[in-house]
Each structure stands twice: as structure tokens, then as C-alpha cells.
Design a protein around this motif. Structure first.
Motif, short mmCIF file in Angstrom:
data_model
loop_
_atom_site.label_atom_id
_atom_site.label_comp_id
_atom_site.label_asym_id
_atom_site.label_seq_id
_atom_site.Cartn_x
_atom_site.Cartn_y
_atom_site.Cartn_z
N TRP A 1 0.91 -1.19 0.14
CA TRP A 1 0.00 0.05 0.05
C TRP A 1 0.83 1.17 -0.19
O TRP A 1 2.18 1.09 0.24
N VAL B 1 -3.18 4.84 9.62
CA VAL B 1 -3.24 5.03 8.24
C VAL B 1 -4.39 4.57 7.50
O VAL B 1 -5.10 5.44 6.65
N GLU B 2 -5.12 3.50 7.89
CA GLU B 2 -6.37 3.24 7.10
C GLU B 2 -7.32 2.38 8.05
O GLU B 2 -7.33 1.04 7.96
N SER C 1 -10.07 1.71 7.99
CA SER C 1 -11.25 1.33 7.33
C SER C 1 -10.83 -0.33 6.88
O SER C 1 -11.57 -1.26 6.59
N ARG C 2 -9.56 -0.68 7.06
CA ARG C 2 -9.19 -1.91 6.82
C ARG C 2 -9.60 -2.90 7.87
O ARG C 2 -9.79 -4.03 7.46
N SER D 1 -9.27 7.72 7.05
CA SER D 1 -7.82 7.30 6.57
C SER D 1 -7.02 8.19 6.80
O SER D 1 -6.90 9.00 5.77
N TYR D 2 -6.14 8.58 7.46
CA TYR D 2 -5.20 9.49 7.66
C TYR D 2 -4.10 9.55 6.71
O TYR D 2 -3.42 10.33 6.52
N TYR D 3 -3.66 8.28 6.32
CA TYR D 3 -2.48 8.32 5.47
C TYR D 3 -3.07 7.42 4.01
O TYR D 3 -2.08 6.51 3.69
N ARG D 4 -4.06 7.91 3.56
CA ARG D 4 -4.47 7.14 2.38
C ARG D 4 -5.16 8.32 1.44
O ARG D 4 -5.60 9.38 1.88
N LEU E 1 -11.41 6.82 -1.66
CA LEU E 1 -11.93 7.61 -0.58
C LEU E 1 -13.20 8.51 -1.16
O LEU E 1 -13.16 8.65 -2.25
N PRO F 1 -2.90 12.99 1.73
CA PRO F 1 -3.04 12.71 2.88
C PRO F 1 -3.27 13.60 4.08
O PRO F 1 -2.85 14.83 3.94
#
Length: 142
Positions: free
Chosen positions: A2, A92-93, A95-96, A105-108, A112, A123
Motif C-alpha cells: 500500500w 493509516v487506514e 477502514s481495513r 484514513s489519515y494516510y491514504r 475515498l 493525505p
């Protein structure tokens, strides 16, 4: 594999360079996004910044903050409940781990929906900020 980001402050996250790669294994991202541990003191400051949104939803051991959120679990004891890699994936995510989560998701940047114009393709937090927050949350033990 990712993808992840770069920058130093929330304001600079909007002009982030390219996303840094990361690997999700199970329920965590084991490796630092920056290759180095974060700064827990800076991480605490980020958690308490209203612009990072942490305390808009979460409460925690922050007696100086009068208005803390109650939509999400308390951050107290986060370092006891989750490993550093698990904390990293949650930032990071999230929602995974829970597709129905309201946590951003702070780093994606891909896949979205309902992203504000100013944040499209960028991000919310930089790789350094993620690592700083992870370092701080890891210190919160019961």
C-alpha cells in the motif's frame, strides 16, 4: 503493498510529496513509514490539535483539555491494547479493520469518498506525523 506520505506539519501535509510505500500484514503495519521511530512529545501535541481531529472523537488522559470527544474509544491505555504496528494501521487506514468506521484514513488518498476539495489527492497526516502519534499512543499504558 500500500502507499503512504511525507511532510512535517498539518499545513504541509496539503503539499505532501509522494506517498511512501508500506505493507499491511494481518492487522498491522509493522515497519515505520519513515524508517525511524516517531517523537512522542510531538505526537501528543498532534493528538491535542483540533485540526488533527483526534480529540474531536476520542477522549483520553488529557486533563488540560475540557472538550474531548465521546464518539470513539478512549485513547487511555491504547499502548496496552494495541501493538505499535496495530496503532499504525489504525491511523493509516482504519477502514481495513472496520469497513463501517467513521475514523478517517489519515494516510491514504485512493478509493475515498466525500473528500473535501482541499484534501483530494493528499493525505491528512504526513508519514512523520503518523509515526509521532504512534510513538505517543504507545506510551499510553494502563
Amino acid at each position: 503493498m500500500w502507499l503512504a506520505a511525507a511532510g512535517l506539519t498539518l499545513a504541509r501535509a496539503a503539499s505532501a510529496q509522494e506517498l511512501r510505500p508500506y505493507t499491511i500484514t494481518g492487522d498491522s503495519i509493522a515497519e515505520s513509514l519513515t524508517g525511524a521511530p516517531g517523537d512522542a512529545v510531538h505526537g501528543r501535541a498532534l493528538v491535542l490539535e483540533r485540526t488533527s481531529t483526534c480529540i474531536l472523537c476520542h477522549s483520553g488522559p488529557f486533563p488540560e483539555e475540557k472538550f474531548q470527544g465521546d464518539l470513539a474509544p478512549s485513547l487511555a491505555g491504547a499502548g496496552s491494547r494495541w501493538s505499535i504496528g496495530q496503532l499504525r494501521l489504525r491511523l493509516v487506514e482504519a477502514s481495513r479493520l472496520n469497513p463501517a468506521t467513521i475514523m478517517p484514513s489519515y494516510y491514504r488518498v485512493d478509493g475515498l469518498e466525500r473528500v473535501g476539495t482541499a484534501w483530494r489527492g493528499k493525505p491528512i497526516l504526513t508519514a512523520e506525523q503518523i509515526e509521532d502519534i504512534v510513538a505517543y499512543l504507545a506510551t499510553l499504558r494502563d
